[in-house]
Enzyme design. Structure first.
Site, PDB file in Angstrom:
ATOM      1  N   ALA A  65       0.874  -1.178   0.000  1.00  0.00           N
ATOM      2  CA  ALA A  65       0.000   0.000   0.000  1.00  0.00           C
ATOM      3  C   ALA A  65       0.908   1.224   0.000  1.00  0.00           C
ATOM      4  O   ALA A  65       2.074   1.143   0.415  1.00  0.00           O
ATOM      5  CB  ALA A  65      -0.875  -0.016   1.245  1.00  0.00           C
ATOM      6  N   GLY A 110       0.658  -5.015   0.956  1.00  0.00           N
ATOM      7  CA  GLY A 110      -0.564  -5.070   0.142  1.00  0.00           C
ATOM      8  C   GLY A 110      -0.350  -5.779  -1.190  1.00  0.00           C
ATOM      9  O   GLY A 110      -1.303  -6.296  -1.774  1.00  0.00           O
ATOM     10  N   GLU A 113      -0.596  -9.405  -0.417  1.00  0.00           N
ATOM     11  CA  GLU A 113      -2.020  -9.637  -0.132  1.00  0.00           C
ATOM     12  C   GLU A 113      -2.842  -9.667  -1.427  1.00  0.00           C
ATOM     13  O   GLU A 113      -3.754 -10.477  -1.568  1.00  0.00           O
ATOM     14  CB  GLU A 113      -2.540  -8.542   0.816  1.00  0.00           C
ATOM     15  CG  GLU A 113      -1.937  -8.678   2.213  1.00  0.00           C
ATOM     16  CD  GLU A 113      -2.191  -7.470   3.103  1.00  0.00           C
ATOM     17  OE1 GLU A 113      -1.875  -6.340   2.678  1.00  0.00           O
ATOM     18  OE2 GLU A 113      -2.699  -7.644   4.217  1.00  0.00           O
ATOM     19  N   GLU A 133       4.829  -5.207   7.336  1.00  0.00           N
ATOM     20  CA  GLU A 133       4.075  -4.148   8.023  1.00  0.00           C
ATOM     21  C   GLU A 133       4.542  -3.871   9.449  1.00  0.00           C
ATOM     22  O   GLU A 133       4.550  -2.714   9.884  1.00  0.00           O
ATOM     23  CB  GLU A 133       2.576  -4.489   8.047  1.00  0.00           C
ATOM     24  CG  GLU A 133       1.869  -4.286   6.719  1.00  0.00           C
ATOM     25  CD  GLU A 133       1.894  -5.518   5.816  1.00  0.00           C
ATOM     26  OE1 GLU A 133       2.719  -6.428   6.042  1.00  0.00           O
ATOM     27  OE2 GLU A 133       1.077  -5.566   4.881  1.00  0.00           O
TER      28      GLU A 133
HETATM   29  N1  CO8 Z   1       4.561   3.174  -0.854  1.00  0.00           N
HETATM   30  C1  CO8 Z   1       4.926   4.342  -1.458  1.00  0.00           C
HETATM   31  N2  CO8 Z   1       6.033   4.471  -2.221  1.00  0.00           N
HETATM   32  C2  CO8 Z   1       6.808   3.383  -2.395  1.00  0.00           C
HETATM   33  C3  CO8 Z   1       6.487   2.137  -1.806  1.00  0.00           C
HETATM   34  C4  CO8 Z   1       5.305   2.053  -1.009  1.00  0.00           C
HETATM   35  N3  CO8 Z   1       4.877   0.906  -0.469  1.00  0.00           N
HETATM   36  N4  CO8 Z   1       7.453   1.242  -2.148  1.00  0.00           N
HETATM   37  C5  CO8 Z   1       8.325   1.907  -2.924  1.00  0.00           C
HETATM   38  N5  CO8 Z   1       7.956   3.198  -3.079  1.00  0.00           N
HETATM   39  C6  CO8 Z   1       8.625   4.250  -3.837  1.00  0.00           C
HETATM   40  C7  CO8 Z   1       9.854   4.768  -3.096  1.00  0.00           C
HETATM   41  O1  CO8 Z   1       9.468   5.746  -2.142  1.00  0.00           O
HETATM   42  C8  CO8 Z   1      10.674   5.340  -4.238  1.00  0.00           C
HETATM   43  O2  CO8 Z   1      10.157   6.587  -4.586  1.00  0.00           O
HETATM   44  P1  CO8 Z   1      11.173   7.829  -4.915  1.00  0.00           P
HETATM   45  O3  CO8 Z   1      11.955   7.364  -6.127  1.00  0.00           O
HETATM   46  O4  CO8 Z   1      10.255   8.964  -5.217  1.00  0.00           O
HETATM   47  O5  CO8 Z   1      12.036   7.998  -3.710  1.00  0.00           O
HETATM   48  C9  CO8 Z   1      10.363   4.396  -5.412  1.00  0.00           C
HETATM   49  O6  CO8 Z   1       9.154   3.710  -5.046  1.00  0.00           O
HETATM   50  C10 CO8 Z   1      11.432   3.348  -5.628  1.00  0.00           C
HETATM   51  O7  CO8 Z   1      11.653   2.679  -4.413  1.00  0.00           O
HETATM   52  P2  CO8 Z   1      13.128   2.433  -3.785  1.00  0.00           P
HETATM   53  O8  CO8 Z   1      14.049   3.524  -4.192  1.00  0.00           O
HETATM   54  O9  CO8 Z   1      12.944   2.195  -2.316  1.00  0.00           O
HETATM   55  O10 CO8 Z   1      13.517   1.092  -4.536  1.00  0.00           O
HETATM   56  P3  CO8 Z   1      14.547  -0.032  -4.034  1.00  0.00           P
HETATM   57  O11 CO8 Z   1      14.723  -0.938  -5.179  1.00  0.00           O
HETATM   58  O12 CO8 Z   1      15.736   0.582  -3.400  1.00  0.00           O
HETATM   59  O13 CO8 Z   1      13.752  -0.815  -2.859  1.00  0.00           O
HETATM   60  C11 CO8 Z   1      11.847  -1.936  -1.891  1.00  0.00           C
HETATM   61  C12 CO8 Z   1      12.625  -1.579  -3.176  1.00  0.00           C
HETATM   62  C13 CO8 Z   1      12.678  -2.877  -1.020  1.00  0.00           C
HETATM   63  C14 CO8 Z   1      10.571  -2.624  -2.323  1.00  0.00           C
HETATM   64  C15 CO8 Z   1      11.536  -0.636  -1.097  1.00  0.00           C
HETATM   65  O14 CO8 Z   1      10.954   0.315  -1.994  1.00  0.00           O
HETATM   66  C16 CO8 Z   1      10.559  -0.832   0.026  1.00  0.00           C
HETATM   67  O15 CO8 Z   1      10.941  -1.324   1.079  1.00  0.00           O
HETATM   68  N6  CO8 Z   1       9.263  -0.441  -0.157  1.00  0.00           N
HETATM   69  C17 CO8 Z   1       8.261  -0.545   0.875  1.00  0.00           C
HETATM   70  C18 CO8 Z   1       7.804  -1.964   1.056  1.00  0.00           C
HETATM   71  C19 CO8 Z   1       6.793  -2.066   2.168  1.00  0.00           C
HETATM   72  O16 CO8 Z   1       7.090  -1.807   3.313  1.00  0.00           O
HETATM   73  N7  CO8 Z   1       5.549  -2.451   1.818  1.00  0.00           N
HETATM   74  C20 CO8 Z   1       4.474  -2.584   2.739  1.00  0.00           C
HETATM   75  C21 CO8 Z   1       3.698  -1.321   2.833  1.00  0.00           C
HETATM   76  S1  CO8 Z   1       2.461  -1.391   4.082  1.00  0.00           S
HETATM   77  C22 CO8 Z   1       1.183  -2.254   3.409  1.00  0.00           C
HETATM   78  O17 CO8 Z   1       1.243  -2.675   2.293  1.00  0.00           O
HETATM   79  C23 CO8 Z   1       0.004  -2.449   4.288  1.00  0.00           C
HETATM   80  C24 CO8 Z   1      -1.205  -2.957   3.495  1.00  0.00           C
HETATM   81  C25 CO8 Z   1      -2.446  -2.762   4.235  1.00  0.00           C
HETATM   82  C26 CO8 Z   1      -2.871  -1.320   4.285  1.00  0.00           C
HETATM   83  C27 CO8 Z   1      -4.032  -1.133   5.157  1.00  0.00           C
HETATM   84  C28 CO8 Z   1      -4.588   0.266   5.092  1.00  0.00           C
HETATM   85  C29 CO8 Z   1      -4.739   0.952   6.384  1.00  0.00           C
END
Ligand code: CO8
Length: 259
Positions: A65, A110, A113, A133
């Site tokens: 998400a 997400g 999921e 998460e």
């Molecule tokens: N949300 C928003 N932006 C994201 C997300 C995300 N989940 N994942 C990546 N991005 C963005 C980064 O901010 C970055 O943007 P920018 O270039 O503007 O800085 C761009 O995508 C590229 O990402 P990275 O530079 O981080 O790329 P890497 O290859 O270095 O890393 C990863 C890739 C490991 C996937 C890393 O991006 C990461 O850890 N992302 C987050 C993963 C995560 O924690 N996901 C879980 C999110 S929580 C969730 O899903 C809960 C679901 C239920 C919600 C319920 C609602 C209340």
């Protein structure tokens, strides 16, 4: 239908729906969720589509998400956001037509999921799965606590959810989270092959089978067997049952009409 964050192609009765927000690794913001909902509604009644493939553009399937959108939410707003995702994923799970996730890269939070709401998961060797998460101070919110244990058992689900560990495609296959791991270049071809094989069968029988499995898993086995019995009987009111069995007796290929 025009989308901002999705692409939709149709080929041989297969719909390929891709989340197209690669700059944010296809993170699910409100727009993506609403567009996905619209696309699924459209595909539900599209007579020209038998099977749906869900995938992501770029290096991610879906990296979760949208954390930046979620960050400032109040508890009530978070509940509303979770509701949108939960209802959409349930719609994907319960749509009559089979849905296959072609997991091309990160399937985190997400994203994992969303893949679990699909009927099957074919993963590229580059795919990574996880529910990170707890590292963000939240629980999974799009039904990961419900679908992951049903797929891999509660002990493995608890390990993944409590640690936030990210696993590779091979490990995901080993624990039963994915059906098959393939070479990244072959992901779409392999997924299409599977979709076409399903599409060549009697679609009402495929859809009733999906319904029996989904409803059966969520009830006791006696009720599940009753559901199967009724759906099995319903097949005998279809033209495809007559055609399938006639073709067998005439030693020819069936020509199913989805009726
Ligand atoms: N949300 C928003 N932006 C994201 C997300 C995300 N989940 N994942 C990546 N991005 C963005 C980064 O901010 C970055 O943007 P920018 O270039 O503007 O800085 C761009 O995508 C590229 O990402 P990275 O530079 O981080 O790329 P890497 O290859 O270095 O890393 C990863 C890739 C490991 C996937 C890393 O991006 C990461 O850890 N992302 C987050 C993963 C995560 O924690 N996901 C879980 C999110 S929580 C969730 O899903 C809960 C679901 C239920 C919600 C319920 C609602 C209340």
């Amino acid at each position: 239908m025009e989308f901002n964050s999705l692409t939709l192609q149709k080929e041989d009765k297969i719909a390929i729906l891709k989340i197209n927000r690669p700059k944010a690794l296809n993170a699910l913001n409100t727009e993506v969720l609403l567009e996905l909902d619209k696309a699924i509604e459209e595909l539900k009644s599209d007579q020209d589509v038998n099977v749906i493939i869900l995938s992501g553009e770029g290096k991610a399937f879906v990296a979760g998400a949208d954390i930046l959108e979620m960050k400032e939410k109040t508890a009530n707003e978070a509940r509303d956001f979770a509701k949108v995702g939960i209802e959409l994923f349930r719609k994907i799970e319960m749509i009559e037509k089979p849905v296959i996730a072609a997991v091309n890269g990160f399937a985190l939070g997400g994203g994992c999921e969303l893949s679990m709401a699909c009927d099957m998961r074919i993963a590229s060797e580059k795919a990574k799965f996880g529910q990170p998460e707890v590292g963000l101070g939240i629980t999974p919110g799009f039904a990961g606590t419900q679908r992951l244990p049903r797929l891999v058992g509660s002990a493995k689900a608890k390990e993944l959810i409590f640690t936030g560990d990210v696993i590779d495609a091979k490990e995901a296959e080993r624990i039963g989270l994915v059906n098959k791991v393939v070479n990244p270049e072959e992901l779409m071809d392999e997924t299409m092959k599977l979709a076409k094989k399903i599409s060549s069968k009697a679609q009402l029988a495929v859809r009733y089978s999906k319904m029996a499995i989904n409803r059966g898993i969520e009830t006791d086995v006696e009720t599940g067997m009753e559901i199967e019995k009724d759906l099995f009987a319903l097949c005998f009111a279809t033209e495809d049952q007559t055609e399938g069995m006639t073709a067998f007796s005439e030693k020819r290929k069936p020509d199913f009409k989805n009726k």
